[in-house]
Design a protein around this motif. Sequence first.
Motif, PDB file in Angstrom:
ATOM      1  N   CYS A  65      -7.119  -8.097   1.169  1.00  0.00           N
ATOM      2  CA  CYS A  65      -6.163  -7.236   0.462  1.00  0.00           C
ATOM      3  C   CYS A  65      -6.626  -5.782   0.488  1.00  0.00           C
ATOM      4  O   CYS A  65      -5.818  -4.859   0.643  1.00  0.00           O
ATOM      5  N   GLU A 103      -4.801  -2.276   1.852  1.00  0.00           N
ATOM      6  CA  GLU A 103      -4.642  -1.019   1.133  1.00  0.00           C
ATOM      7  C   GLU A 103      -5.280   0.129   1.909  1.00  0.00           C
ATOM      8  O   GLU A 103      -4.721   1.228   1.982  1.00  0.00           O
ATOM      9  N   ARG A 134      -3.133   1.324   4.596  1.00  0.00           N
ATOM     10  CA  ARG A 134      -2.008   2.119   4.083  1.00  0.00           C
ATOM     11  C   ARG A 134      -2.465   3.505   3.638  1.00  0.00           C
ATOM     12  O   ARG A 134      -1.650   4.333   3.247  1.00  0.00           O
ATOM     13  N   VAL A 159      -4.403   4.161   1.038  1.00  0.00           N
ATOM     14  CA  VAL A 159      -4.501   4.247  -0.417  1.00  0.00           C
ATOM     15  C   VAL A 159      -5.971   4.445  -0.808  1.00  0.00           C
ATOM     16  O   VAL A 159      -6.825   3.658  -0.397  1.00  0.00           O
ATOM     17  N   VAL A 205      -7.474   1.492  -6.024  1.00  0.00           N
ATOM     18  CA  VAL A 205      -6.621   0.339  -6.302  1.00  0.00           C
ATOM     19  C   VAL A 205      -6.926  -0.151  -7.720  1.00  0.00           C
ATOM     20  O   VAL A 205      -8.089  -0.230  -8.121  1.00  0.00           O
ATOM     21  N   ARG A 246      -2.990  -4.221  -9.286  1.00  0.00           N
ATOM     22  CA  ARG A 246      -2.460  -4.205  -7.920  1.00  0.00           C
ATOM     23  C   ARG A 246      -3.216  -5.211  -7.035  1.00  0.00           C
ATOM     24  O   ARG A 246      -2.624  -5.975  -6.277  1.00  0.00           O
ATOM     25  N   LEU A 247      -4.549  -5.207  -7.174  1.00  0.00           N
ATOM     26  CA  LEU A 247      -5.370  -6.122  -6.378  1.00  0.00           C
ATOM     27  C   LEU A 247      -5.038  -7.575  -6.730  1.00  0.00           C
ATOM     28  O   LEU A 247      -4.957  -8.453  -5.862  1.00  0.00           O
ATOM     29  N   LEU A 253      -1.746  -8.538  -5.086  1.00  0.00           N
ATOM     30  CA  LEU A 253      -1.914  -8.792  -3.654  1.00  0.00           C
ATOM     31  C   LEU A 253      -2.630 -10.116  -3.403  1.00  0.00           C
ATOM     32  O   LEU A 253      -2.336 -10.828  -2.453  1.00  0.00           O
ATOM     33  N   VAL A 311     -11.251   2.192  -3.025  1.00  0.00           N
ATOM     34  CA  VAL A 311     -11.012   1.157  -2.016  1.00  0.00           C
ATOM     35  C   VAL A 311     -12.162   1.051  -1.011  1.00  0.00           C
ATOM     36  O   VAL A 311     -12.688  -0.035  -0.751  1.00  0.00           O
TER      37      VAL A 311
END
Lengths: 217, 217
Positions: B21, B25, B28, B30, B33, B37-38, B41, B68
């Motif tokens: 996961c 991220e 992407r 990001v 995190v 959110r984690l 995912l 991240v």
Amino acid sequence: MVTSRRIPEATVARLPIYLRCLHVEAKRGVPTVSSERLAELAGVNAAKVRKDLSHLGSYGTRGVGYDVGFLIFQVRRELGLTQDWPVAIAGAGNLGQALAGYAGFRARGFSLVAMFDTDPAKVGQSIHGTPVHPIGALPAVAAEEGVAIGIICTPPEVAQELADAFVDAGVKSLLSFAPTVLSSPDHVALRMVDLSMELQILSFHSQRVAEQLVEGL
Amino acid sequence: MVTSRRIPEATVARLPIYLRCLHVEAKRGVPTVSSERLAELAGVNAAKVRKDLSHLGSYGTRGVGYDVGFLIFQVRRELGLTQDWPVAIAGAGNLGQALAGYAGFRARGFSLVAMFDTDPAKVGQSIHGTPVHPIGALPAVAAEEGVAIGIICTPPEVAQELADAFVDAGVKSLLSFAPTVLSSPDHVALRMVDLSMELQILSFHSQRVAEQLVEGL
């Protein structure tokens, strides 16, 4: 149908593990199994086993345990393994071919009805008895065969495209071995298998062994 | 080494999921995190994520979350993925070949150093760049290459024999894809993968879908 289907996801994920352990006991000719024994075989604790099985309406007998044969039936029924689910595989490369020949699938009640590939040398052939169709035939073949589960064994670049094709053909469950993250509509169950995950868990163990060796010097 | 290695097995098993996961991220772009959110995912709850990561000494920043890039490093370090683990595969059939070519392995820091097979047509060949040796050479090659993890992709009948050969050669971690139950000494980590398990979980979902259709009539 009176049975409540609200079984926790985590319990569902453990049912196949219990089933494998139960088959081991059955093969040994053991008539009953205690929650402690089943817990030991499955690598969880006994209270969890009892809780999980209570969701199936199975409580065992104090001092005796669970009847192995009946519990196998209950778990299989709960998992829907007493029905025959038509399965199709997209991607007839090494992994697709390995899955097509995987003895465990047929033994668990899955029937592989079709494979799909782009390679003209594979299309029209039969792999372990399963016909290989061109990718373009997926919608028609999946609908005709009533495919319930689609397995994706393609390169990652085309995996989402194949997932979408299965969904468009009405397939409600997808299993992907492609090393990439896929998405599906809410009404479709999608599970992604990362074959390197188990290796990563073993890496943790390898590291511990290495540290113990260093500590032992 | 001061770090306590007493991380629960269940946490270890979730670390590869978090890692996957986190890579999503990172891809992407990001930078941070949140545990929520984690959790989303990874398909677990946020409290569990925080508890798991606390075992790594990672607590995140209130209102910001976890960095991240740093968290990827911490998880990889914990899993021992910052080292390079030599891996060998016994069985160069379809599954062995599929694993040899599996992009995810190399990307996660595993180097496949050898394959073993009985087939004279395969011995001496190179599969995805990895040499295939005769089974008889396993002890010598595994010792010479310092194999840390042995993967078993043979037919079930000979799987235990190969597991024993790896153990005798000093290999401390085994991963078996053979559809049979194997045993190993206590000091060897053994994980058995049943490729039909994920299908069984999907079977449960297929059954629910079928029931909902019936209820909807």
